[in-house]
Write a protein that holds these residues in place. Structure first.
Motif, PDB file in Angstrom:
ATOM      1  N   MET A   1      26.268   1.628  81.949  1.00 49.97           N
ATOM      2  CA  MET A   1      25.653   2.864  81.691  1.00 49.97           C
ATOM      3  C   MET A   1      24.578   2.465  82.386  1.00 49.97           C
ATOM      4  O   MET A   1      23.966   1.495  82.334  1.00 49.97           O
ATOM      5  N   VAL A   2      23.778   3.530  82.908  1.00 53.48           N
ATOM      6  CA  VAL A   2      21.498   3.853  83.037  1.00 53.48           C
ATOM      7  C   VAL A   2      20.646   4.146  82.516  1.00 53.48           C
ATOM      8  O   VAL A   2      20.679   5.352  82.279  1.00 53.48           O
ATOM      9  N   VAL A   3      19.637   2.721  81.913  1.00 56.75           N
ATOM     10  CA  VAL A   3      18.828   3.245  81.037  1.00 56.75           C
ATOM     11  C   VAL A   3      17.736   3.031  81.951  1.00 56.75           C
ATOM     12  O   VAL A   3      17.575   1.837  82.490  1.00 56.75           O
ATOM     13  N   SER A   4      17.030   4.700  81.920  1.00 58.89           N
ATOM     14  CA  SER A   4      15.440   4.342  82.305  1.00 58.89           C
ATOM     15  C   SER A   4      14.444   4.960  81.759  1.00 58.89           C
ATOM     16  O   SER A   4      15.009   5.985  81.249  1.00 58.89           O
ATOM     17  N   ILE A   5      13.587   3.061  81.958  1.00 60.90           N
ATOM     18  CA  ILE A   5      12.623   3.777  80.952  1.00 60.90           C
ATOM     19  C   ILE A   5      12.018   4.021  81.351  1.00 60.90           C
ATOM     20  O   ILE A   5      11.205   3.374  82.693  1.00 60.90           O
ATOM     21  N   CYS A   6      10.354   4.845  80.937  1.00 63.29           N
ATOM     22  CA  CYS A   6       9.339   5.494  82.209  1.00 63.29           C
ATOM     23  C   CYS A   6       8.117   4.121  81.855  1.00 63.29           C
ATOM     24  O   CYS A   6       8.437   4.357  80.856  1.00 63.29           O
ATOM     25  N   ILE A   7       7.652   4.131  82.952  1.00 65.23           N
ATOM     26  CA  ILE A   7       6.192   3.207  83.514  1.00 65.23           C
ATOM     27  C   ILE A   7       5.244   3.749  83.738  1.00 65.23           C
ATOM     28  O   ILE A   7       4.779   3.010  84.061  1.00 65.23           O
ATOM     29  N   GLY A   8       5.391   5.304  83.779  1.00 64.96           N
ATOM     30  CA  GLY A   8       4.105   5.730  83.952  1.00 64.96           C
ATOM     31  C   GLY A   8       3.037   5.855  83.240  1.00 64.96           C
ATOM     32  O   GLY A   8       3.067   4.980  82.143  1.00 64.96           O
ATOM     33  N   SER A   9       1.992   6.152  82.968  1.00 62.67           N
ATOM     34  CA  SER A   9       0.686   5.939  82.747  1.00 62.67           C
ATOM     35  C   SER A   9       0.904   6.755  81.383  1.00 62.67           C
ATOM     36  O   SER A   9       0.363   5.760  80.151  1.00 62.67           O
ATOM     37  N   SER A  10       1.420   7.197  81.855  1.00 59.41           N
ATOM     38  CA  SER A  10       1.119   7.997  79.600  1.00 59.41           C
ATOM     39  C   SER A  10       2.381   7.398  79.263  1.00 59.41           C
ATOM     40  O   SER A  10       1.589   7.135  78.066  1.00 59.41           O
ATOM     41  N   CYS A  11       3.324   7.074  79.264  1.00 62.44           N
ATOM     42  CA  CYS A  11       4.462   6.197  78.880  1.00 62.44           C
ATOM     43  C   CYS A  11       3.723   5.085  78.504  1.00 62.44           C
ATOM     44  O   CYS A  11       4.069   4.491  77.725  1.00 62.44           O
TER      45      CYS A  11
END
Length: 81
Positions: A1-11
């Motif tokens: 499974m692919v687990v993607s974690i947002c690392i954008g500025s808000s997150c």
């Protein structure tokens, strides 16, 4: 499974670094490196919630302090079937 974690500025400001760190440690601890692929992503357009995490395209909003519980329920639960 692919687990993607947002690392954008808000997150990032909401604690995505802690989520990444803990998820990575849990993957190793549970020895599920073959089943779980952790990736980072930039903005998924879910900036009003907490840290945006997706599992195979399903979107979740995660507080850093809930990472272990989330991992057990959503990731290990899917692996155990």
């Amino acid at each position: 499974m692919v687990v993607s974690i947002c690392i954008g500025s808000s997150c990032h400001l909401k604690g995505s670094r802690e989520v990444v760190r803990e998820m990575s440690a849990l993957v190793k601890e549970k020895q599920v490196e073959q089943e779980v692929e952790l990736i980072g992503s930039f903005c998924n357009g879910q900036c009003l919630g907490d840290v945006c995490v997706t599992i195979d395209g399903e979107i979740f909003s995660l507080k850093p302090e809930d990472t272990k519980e989330f991992f057990e329920k959503e990731i290990m639960g899917r692996i155990r079937g």
